[in-house]
Enzyme design. Structure first.
Site, PDB file in Angstrom:
ATOM      1  N   LYS A  43       0.811  -1.186   0.000  1.00  0.00           N
ATOM      2  CA  LYS A  43       0.000   0.000   0.000  1.00  0.00           C
ATOM      3  C   LYS A  43       0.859   1.256   0.000  1.00  0.00           C
ATOM      4  O   LYS A  43       0.368   2.363  -0.228  1.00  0.00           O
ATOM      5  CB  LYS A  43      -0.877   0.025   1.282  1.00  0.00           C
ATOM      6  CG  LYS A  43      -1.729  -1.183   1.502  1.00  0.00           C
ATOM      7  CD  LYS A  43      -2.407  -1.053   2.900  1.00  0.00           C
ATOM      8  CE  LYS A  43      -2.991  -2.344   3.358  1.00  0.00           C
ATOM      9  NZ  LYS A  43      -3.493  -2.269   4.741  1.00  0.00           N
ATOM     10  N   GLY A  44       2.132   1.086   0.291  1.00  0.00           N
ATOM     11  CA  GLY A  44       3.013   2.219   0.600  1.00  0.00           C
ATOM     12  C   GLY A  44       3.200   3.225  -0.514  1.00  0.00           C
ATOM     13  O   GLY A  44       3.504   4.397  -0.256  1.00  0.00           O
ATOM     14  N   ASP A  99       7.554   2.529  -2.750  1.00  0.00           N
ATOM     15  CA  ASP A  99       7.800   3.561  -1.751  1.00  0.00           C
ATOM     16  C   ASP A  99       9.262   3.609  -1.321  1.00  0.00           C
ATOM     17  O   ASP A  99       9.920   4.617  -1.438  1.00  0.00           O
ATOM     18  CB  ASP A  99       6.870   3.371  -0.535  1.00  0.00           C
ATOM     19  CG  ASP A  99       6.918   1.958   0.064  1.00  0.00           C
ATOM     20  OD1 ASP A  99       7.633   1.086  -0.484  1.00  0.00           O
ATOM     21  OD2 ASP A  99       6.225   1.727   1.076  1.00  0.00           O
ATOM     22  N   ASP A 102      14.954  -1.175   0.381  1.00  0.00           N
ATOM     23  CA  ASP A 102      15.937  -1.414   1.435  1.00  0.00           C
ATOM     24  C   ASP A 102      17.030  -2.322   0.872  1.00  0.00           C
ATOM     25  O   ASP A 102      18.014  -1.842   0.316  1.00  0.00           O
ATOM     26  CB  ASP A 102      15.222  -2.008   2.651  1.00  0.00           C
ATOM     27  CG  ASP A 102      16.128  -2.146   3.861  1.00  0.00           C
ATOM     28  OD1 ASP A 102      17.325  -1.806   3.755  1.00  0.00           O
ATOM     29  OD2 ASP A 102      15.655  -2.602   4.915  1.00  0.00           O
ATOM     30  N   PHE A 152      13.733   3.307  11.002  1.00  0.00           N
ATOM     31  CA  PHE A 152      12.509   3.050  10.264  1.00  0.00           C
ATOM     32  C   PHE A 152      11.870   4.399   9.939  1.00  0.00           C
ATOM     33  O   PHE A 152      11.958   5.337  10.730  1.00  0.00           O
ATOM     34  CB  PHE A 152      11.580   2.207  11.128  1.00  0.00           C
ATOM     35  CG  PHE A 152      10.712   1.289  10.330  1.00  0.00           C
ATOM     36  CD1 PHE A 152      11.243   0.166   9.710  1.00  0.00           C
ATOM     37  CD2 PHE A 152       9.358   1.546  10.186  1.00  0.00           C
ATOM     38  CE1 PHE A 152      10.446  -0.677   8.964  1.00  0.00           C
ATOM     39  CE2 PHE A 152       8.549   0.704   9.436  1.00  0.00           C
ATOM     40  CZ  PHE A 152       9.098  -0.406   8.823  1.00  0.00           C
ATOM     41  N   VAL A 153      11.238   4.529   8.785  1.00  0.00           N
ATOM     42  CA  VAL A 153      10.608   5.793   8.426  1.00  0.00           C
ATOM     43  C   VAL A 153       9.127   5.576   8.113  1.00  0.00           C
ATOM     44  O   VAL A 153       8.710   4.464   7.793  1.00  0.00           O
ATOM     45  CB  VAL A 153      11.311   6.465   7.220  1.00  0.00           C
ATOM     46  CG1 VAL A 153      12.788   6.672   7.504  1.00  0.00           C
ATOM     47  CG2 VAL A 153      11.106   5.672   5.929  1.00  0.00           C
ATOM     48  N   ASP A 159       4.070   3.254   6.023  1.00  0.00           N
ATOM     49  CA  ASP A 159       3.535   2.986   7.356  1.00  0.00           C
ATOM     50  C   ASP A 159       4.576   2.432   8.312  1.00  0.00           C
ATOM     51  O   ASP A 159       5.617   1.928   7.913  1.00  0.00           O
ATOM     52  CB  ASP A 159       2.398   1.963   7.267  1.00  0.00           C
ATOM     53  CG  ASP A 159       2.948   0.557   7.028  1.00  0.00           C
ATOM     54  OD1 ASP A 159       3.725   0.396   6.069  1.00  0.00           O
ATOM     55  OD2 ASP A 159       2.616  -0.358   7.804  1.00  0.00           O
ATOM     56  N   ARG A 165       0.348   6.684   7.553  1.00  0.00           N
ATOM     57  CA  ARG A 165       0.307   6.823   6.090  1.00  0.00           C
ATOM     58  C   ARG A 165      -0.248   8.183   5.678  1.00  0.00           C
ATOM     59  O   ARG A 165       0.051   8.695   4.597  1.00  0.00           O
ATOM     60  CB  ARG A 165      -0.581   5.740   5.471  1.00  0.00           C
ATOM     61  CG  ARG A 165      -0.029   4.334   5.596  1.00  0.00           C
ATOM     62  CD  ARG A 165      -0.826   3.393   4.701  1.00  0.00           C
ATOM     63  NE  ARG A 165      -0.697   1.997   5.069  1.00  0.00           N
ATOM     64  CZ  ARG A 165       0.249   1.176   4.654  1.00  0.00           C
ATOM     65  NH1 ARG A 165       1.206   1.627   3.866  1.00  0.00           N
ATOM     66  NH2 ARG A 165       0.277  -0.081   5.032  1.00  0.00           N
TER      67      ARG A 165
HETATM   68  P1  IMP Z   1      13.527  -4.743   0.548  1.00  0.00           P
HETATM   69  O1  IMP Z   1      13.006  -5.992  -0.114  1.00  0.00           O
HETATM   70  O2  IMP Z   1      14.553  -5.069   1.603  1.00  0.00           O
HETATM   71  O3  IMP Z   1      14.057  -3.727  -0.452  1.00  0.00           O
HETATM   72  O4  IMP Z   1      12.320  -4.133   1.360  1.00  0.00           O
HETATM   73  C1  IMP Z   1      11.534  -3.161   0.846  1.00  0.00           C
HETATM   74  C2  IMP Z   1      10.195  -3.082   1.559  1.00  0.00           C
HETATM   75  O5  IMP Z   1      10.340  -3.095   2.985  1.00  0.00           O
HETATM   76  C3  IMP Z   1       9.533  -1.762   1.223  1.00  0.00           C
HETATM   77  O6  IMP Z   1       8.719  -1.869   0.068  1.00  0.00           O
HETATM   78  C4  IMP Z   1       8.755  -1.456   2.474  1.00  0.00           C
HETATM   79  O7  IMP Z   1       7.458  -2.033   2.363  1.00  0.00           O
HETATM   80  C5  IMP Z   1       9.506  -2.122   3.581  1.00  0.00           C
HETATM   81  N1  IMP Z   1      10.337  -1.138   4.316  1.00  0.00           N
HETATM   82  C6  IMP Z   1      11.693  -1.086   4.352  1.00  0.00           C
HETATM   83  N2  IMP Z   1      12.119  -0.088   5.145  1.00  0.00           N
HETATM   84  C7  IMP Z   1      10.996   0.532   5.594  1.00  0.00           C
HETATM   85  C8  IMP Z   1      10.774   1.691   6.454  1.00  0.00           C
HETATM   86  O8  IMP Z   1      11.698   2.341   6.979  1.00  0.00           O
HETATM   87  N3  IMP Z   1       9.474   2.035   6.662  1.00  0.00           N
HETATM   88  C9  IMP Z   1       8.431   1.359   6.118  1.00  0.00           C
HETATM   89  N4  IMP Z   1       8.595   0.276   5.322  1.00  0.00           N
HETATM   90  C10 IMP Z   1       9.862  -0.132   5.059  1.00  0.00           C
HETATM   91 MG    MG Z   2       6.623  -1.908   0.020  1.00  0.00          MG
END
Ligand code: IMP
Ligand code: MG
Length: 177
Positions: A43-44, A99, A102, A152-153, A159, A165
């Site tokens: 949803k982000g 959104d 990471d 975390f943001v 969210d 949100r």
């Molecule tokens: P990745 O697969 O490690 O790149 O994770 C990405 C997903 O983790 C994003 O699409 C977010 O949904 C979630 N995520 C990572 N860091 C944050 C944060 O600081 N706040 C909120 N969601 C996050």
């Molecule tokens: Mg996401």
């Protein structure tokens, strides 16, 4: 369990709006009159998508995916959609809107899953990218902001445990034990 609390303001709404305008200008240059399918990750990415599409000047359609989060160790290509794309992507130019990236694992798997539809191209856009700790294959074509914090943001669609949100800016979040 105590409620997550907002911490430091990281990106005020005017800074986000200015950067969204620059991202839109870049996409307008790349796509000109070429039609594209925007695929946003629920949803982000919804708030970012809403602001972005209103600044785009090429013909586009909008679709959404929702991805089940897996723990570590999921093999590349293995991805479960809670909601899959509905529009045909074959021979289409696809723009993925997320959104925050990471590790990049989610976006890499999503790109692989979308490639099975044989699109003409896949362009990936994310509002935020956490500074990479490990060198992973690059998955992003366009990034809004390079996040300088490990915190975390939340806010602007993003969210923390489904909260925050609705905020028009992005904040660090403190999650007390
Ligand atoms: P990745 O697969 O490690 O790149 O994770 C990405 C997903 O983790 C994003 O699409 C977010 O949904 C979630 N995520 C990572 N860091 C944050 C944060 O600081 N706040 C909120 N969601 C996050
Ligand atoms: Mg996401």
């Amino acid at each position: 369990m105590s409620e997550p609390q907002l911490g430091r303001l990281l990106y005020p709404s005017d800074r986000i709006a200015a950067r969204v305008g620059e991202i839109a200008a870049e996409l307008n240059r790349r796509f000109a009159q070429r039609p594209a399918v925007m695929v946003a990750v629920l949803k982000g990415a919804t708030v970012f998508l809403a602001d972005l599409v209103r600044r785009l000047r090429f013909p586009l359609t909008v679709d959404f995916v929702r991805i089940a989060s897996y723990g570590a160790g999921t093999k590349p290509g293995e991805m479960r959609f809670i909601k899959d794309v509905e529009l045909p992507l074959e021979r289409r130019d696809v723009i993925v809107v997320d959104d925050i990236v990471d590790t990049g694992a989610t976006l890499a798997r999503l790109r692989q899953a979308l490639e099975t539809h044989h699109p003409a191209s896949v362009t990936t856009v994310a509002l935020l990218r956490r500074a990479p700790k490990r060198r992973l294959p690059p998955v992003l074509d366009i990034v809004g902001f390079e996040l300088e914090t490990d915190d975390f943001v939340a806010g602007y669609g993003i969210d923390c445990a489904e909260r925050f949100r609705e905020l028009d800016a992005i904040y660090a979040v403190r999650t007390p034990e």
